[in-house]
Write a protein that holds these residues in place. Sequence first.
Motif, PDB file in Angstrom:
ATOM      1  N   ASN A 446       0.726  -1.147  -0.115  1.00  0.00           N
ATOM      2  CA  ASN A 446       0.016   0.098  -0.007  1.00  0.00           C
ATOM      3  C   ASN A 446       0.851   1.241  -0.047  1.00  0.00           C
ATOM      4  OD1 ASN A 446      -2.155  -1.648  -0.277  1.00  0.00           O
ATOM      5  ND2 ASN A 446      -2.537  -1.807   1.875  1.00  0.00           N
ATOM      6  N   GLN A 447       0.256   2.363  -0.054  1.00  0.00           N
ATOM      7  CA  GLN A 447       0.742   3.572  -0.029  1.00  0.00           C
ATOM      8  C   GLN A 447       1.820   3.775  -1.313  1.00  0.00           C
ATOM      9  OE1 GLN A 447       1.696   4.116   4.299  1.00  0.00           O
ATOM     10  NE2 GLN A 447       0.360   5.902   3.954  1.00  0.00           N
ATOM     11  N   VAL A 448       1.274   3.581  -2.582  1.00  0.00           N
ATOM     12  CA  VAL A 448       2.339   3.624  -3.663  1.00  0.00           C
ATOM     13  C   VAL A 448       1.435   4.456  -4.731  1.00  0.00           C
ATOM     14  CG1 VAL A 448       3.492   1.438  -3.288  1.00  0.00           C
ATOM     15  CG2 VAL A 448       1.519   1.468  -4.572  1.00  0.00           C
ATOM     16  N   GLU A 449       2.325   5.036  -5.543  1.00  0.00           N
ATOM     17  CA  GLU A 449       1.610   5.875  -6.738  1.00  0.00           C
ATOM     18  C   GLU A 449       2.199   5.370  -7.909  1.00  0.00           C
ATOM     19  OE1 GLU A 449       0.941   9.905  -5.873  1.00  0.00           O
ATOM     20  OE2 GLU A 449       0.457  10.089  -8.000  1.00  0.00           O
ATOM     21  N   GLY A 450       1.569   5.299  -9.055  1.00  0.00           N
ATOM     22  CA  GLY A 450       2.224   5.128 -10.450  1.00  0.00           C
ATOM     23  C   GLY A 450       1.232   5.165 -11.509  1.00  0.00           C
ATOM     24  N   SER A 451       1.558   4.130 -12.503  1.00  0.00           N
ATOM     25  CA  SER A 451       0.670   4.131 -13.822  1.00  0.00           C
ATOM     26  C   SER A 451      -0.223   2.720 -13.444  1.00  0.00           C
ATOM     27  CB  SER A 451       1.319   3.885 -14.999  1.00  0.00           C
ATOM     28  OG  SER A 451       2.172   4.952 -15.451  1.00  0.00           O
ATOM     29  N   LEU A 452      -1.488   3.083 -13.765  1.00  0.00           N
ATOM     30  CA  LEU A 452      -2.447   1.932 -13.446  1.00  0.00           C
ATOM     31  C   LEU A 452      -2.753   0.940 -14.659  1.00  0.00           C
ATOM     32  CD1 LEU A 452      -4.811   0.733 -11.674  1.00  0.00           C
ATOM     33  CD2 LEU A 452      -6.442   2.264 -12.667  1.00  0.00           C
ATOM     34  N   CYS A 453      -2.345  -0.337 -14.316  1.00  0.00           N
ATOM     35  CA  CYS A 453      -2.330  -1.377 -15.348  1.00  0.00           C
ATOM     36  C   CYS A 453      -3.427  -2.350 -14.638  1.00  0.00           C
ATOM     37  CB  CYS A 453      -1.294  -2.060 -15.548  1.00  0.00           C
ATOM     38  SG  CYS A 453       0.115  -1.091 -16.397  1.00  0.00           S
ATOM     39  N   ILE A 454      -3.854  -3.381 -15.751  1.00  0.00           N
ATOM     40  CA  ILE A 454      -4.792  -4.276 -15.174  1.00  0.00           C
ATOM     41  C   ILE A 454      -3.948  -5.832 -15.534  1.00  0.00           C
ATOM     42  CG2 ILE A 454      -6.966  -5.486 -15.308  1.00  0.00           C
ATOM     43  CD1 ILE A 454      -7.040  -2.644 -14.278  1.00  0.00           C
ATOM     44  N   LYS A 491      -2.819   5.894  -7.146  1.00  0.00           N
ATOM     45  CA  LYS A 491      -2.236   5.667  -6.246  1.00  0.00           C
ATOM     46  C   LYS A 491      -3.210   4.649  -5.352  1.00  0.00           C
ATOM     47  CE  LYS A 491      -2.686  10.413  -4.155  1.00  0.00           C
ATOM     48  NZ  LYS A 491      -1.961  11.526  -3.738  1.00  0.00           N
ATOM     49  N   ARG A 492      -2.459   3.918  -4.361  1.00  0.00           N
ATOM     50  CA  ARG A 492      -3.144   3.119  -3.412  1.00  0.00           C
ATOM     51  C   ARG A 492      -2.999   3.539  -1.983  1.00  0.00           C
ATOM     52  NH1 ARG A 492      -2.099  -2.078  -5.979  1.00  0.00           N
ATOM     53  NH2 ARG A 492       0.153  -1.940  -4.905  1.00  0.00           N
ATOM     54  N   ASN A 493      -3.954   3.734  -1.260  1.00  0.00           N
ATOM     55  CA  ASN A 493      -3.824   4.144   0.115  1.00  0.00           C
ATOM     56  C   ASN A 493      -3.251   3.102   1.055  1.00  0.00           C
ATOM     57  OD1 ASN A 493      -5.954   3.003   0.949  1.00  0.00           O
ATOM     58  ND2 ASN A 493      -7.151   5.134   1.449  1.00  0.00           N
ATOM     59  N   GLU A 494      -3.471   3.559   2.279  1.00  0.00           N
ATOM     60  CA  GLU A 494      -2.822   2.735   3.357  1.00  0.00           C
ATOM     61  C   GLU A 494      -3.828   1.603   3.630  1.00  0.00           C
ATOM     62  OE1 GLU A 494      -3.449   5.713   3.740  1.00  0.00           O
ATOM     63  OE2 GLU A 494      -5.273   5.899   4.884  1.00  0.00           O
ATOM     64  N   VAL A 495      -5.050   1.700   3.159  1.00  0.00           N
ATOM     65  CA  VAL A 495      -6.073   0.478   3.375  1.00  0.00           C
ATOM     66  C   VAL A 495      -6.193  -0.294   2.002  1.00  0.00           C
ATOM     67  CG1 VAL A 495      -7.368   1.489   5.285  1.00  0.00           C
ATOM     68  CG2 VAL A 495      -8.064   1.805   3.075  1.00  0.00           C
TER      69      VAL A 495
END
Length: 634
Positions: A446-454, A491-495
């Motif tokens: 968690n708590q990361v940010e970048g390009s969103l992929c599937i 970004k993905r937060n802490e949860v």
Amino acid sequence: MHENFQIKNLEEYFKIYRKSVEYPNAFWEEIAEKNFVWREKWKTIMSGDFESTNIKWFEGAKLNITENCIDRHLDKQGDKTAIIFEPNNPDEKTEHISYNNLSKRVNKFANILKQKGIKKGDRVCIYLPMIPELAISVLACARIGAIHSVVFAGFSSQALSTRINDSKCKLIITSDGSYRGRKTINLKEIVDEALNDCSCIEKVLVVNRINAKINMESGRDEWVEPLLNKASDICEPEIMEAEDPLFILYTSGSTGKPKGMVHSTAGYMVYTAYTFKNIFQYNENDIYWCTADIGWITGHSYIVYGPLANGATTVMFEGVPNYPDYGRFWEIIEKNKITQFYTAPTAIRALAKENLKFVEKHDLSSLKVLGSVGEPINEEAWNWYNENIGKKNSPIVDTWWQTETGGIMISPIPYVTPTIPTFATLPLPGIQPAIMNSNQEELQGNQVEGSLCIKYPWPGIARTIWGDHNRYKQTYFSTFKDMYFTGDGAKRNEVGYYRLTGRVDDVIIVSGHNLGTAPIEDAINEHPNVAESAIVGFPHKIKGNALYGYITLKNTTNNEDLLRNEINQIITEQIGPIAKLDKIQFTIGLPKTRSGKIMRRILRKIASNEISDLGDVSTLLNPEIVDEIIKRRI
Ligand code: 7RM
């Protein structure tokens, strides 16, 4: 969609989500098996991969999507309202179209298309306002296996002809005109102009909407009504293969011409039906309203196919939010006792700026779910929506997805997922997001940010770009190995909640419309006095983003405003008024890299007034131009 496939609480969500990641094929197979009518079952659930870009779902299965959206509901709920039509003018009567009536009208329309020589696999362009015939003609195409290509009726004649020619449509369905608030628009004139450049169109079917006196070219153009009166209301569905294309829908790319995204029949049906049921927690007597136009993917998936596959009642609104006044949306909600309301942040922001009296006049207590789609919803708009429309009683589903994904990908499930403003929260079952850094590495935890992929295919993904599979590969599958690249940052937060941070490429979202910078620049560059141009987005209170154009001229001018008008005129003609520039700065040069690429990053910052932090400009070919542009910025 059977109640058992509706997720009821968070624990169940996590359980199903885990299963869907561990056994994705079994997960989708059960949904497909238990919720649709198939003429023949599939031989393979899923095959192919992103690497070789040959994804197939339910191969070997045979079906017709209109049997699933219409026929199968007739026995039990033929008299139930399928579509509620709210006309532009509130004095005109609301129309309730039952499933029985929809069935007859779709079949009649399908028979006309056949009479006009349309066969399975032919492309039919639909250029209609938001009137029942739009949904009916979409379904009529699907009935006979023709591939529909709906073009939003706000697009210009040039935008229309480009799209018609790209997929070589044989027939176009349009109307004499349309109503939009106090205005009427002569759609048929726009079509006539477009057809000057389209040799592939053989027939034009015209719906009468505004009683306009229009040009009808004999042998080519025909009014629909007399044909419908004579047509039989029985039309056997064409039996389609799972992977047969259902429709093409154009979306702007960051370069070049619009991309005709091709959606399949079975996978798209399964995906839109499943997501509709869950994200709107649709129950039997609900009245669902999505304010989008069917000209966009949101209308395809969540006005037509998803709701009808669930036997739902779906509202089609012809008008605009501010006619006769800013209370129109709320009046429609009260009148129809809307339970689920789905709209765009740009509409919310525009309505939030008006007097609250427009909202307070109306009883909105029927609402159970509020949806948002099209761009990131800012906290202020989220709070206004929550407090004044939902009265803090209706969860907001901030639904992230794309034309390419076919259906909603990341979204809260209302009454299941706790919401936080500006977070689209969690992926739907079957969807495996990844956040990537620029070294092609997946960021874990968690708590990361970048390009969103599937990471793994889902049934609703578009299968190709019409006529250009290579571009499909390049655009979505070449940036990150064996992944679908969305073009969005996240970004993905802490949860573990996802927040979408906007496009990482050159697509700008203005009032929820995706605009590629390249086609706009192409249009501008046609002006005889324009040498070069660069378009960037900058934050705008209502539209989310607005467009800022930097333009270099061939000859200096002493009437800049005249030139600005001429440039916006060209854009209106070639793309549509939505792409007009809010600000135009004439400049003697544009910042460029040594290989000659315009540095949009810098221009974006200047347009947004972030001039204290321009980053490294030393690699530029012409660093001196940056100060010059800053000095004269608008
Ligand atoms: C459904 C639709 C796709 C682009 C997408 C995003 C942006 C859409 C959200 C969003 C943040 C959202 N299809 N987008 N929904 N950004 N939060 N809930 O809009 O093809 O027209 O646009 O829209 O950038 O890539 S679309």
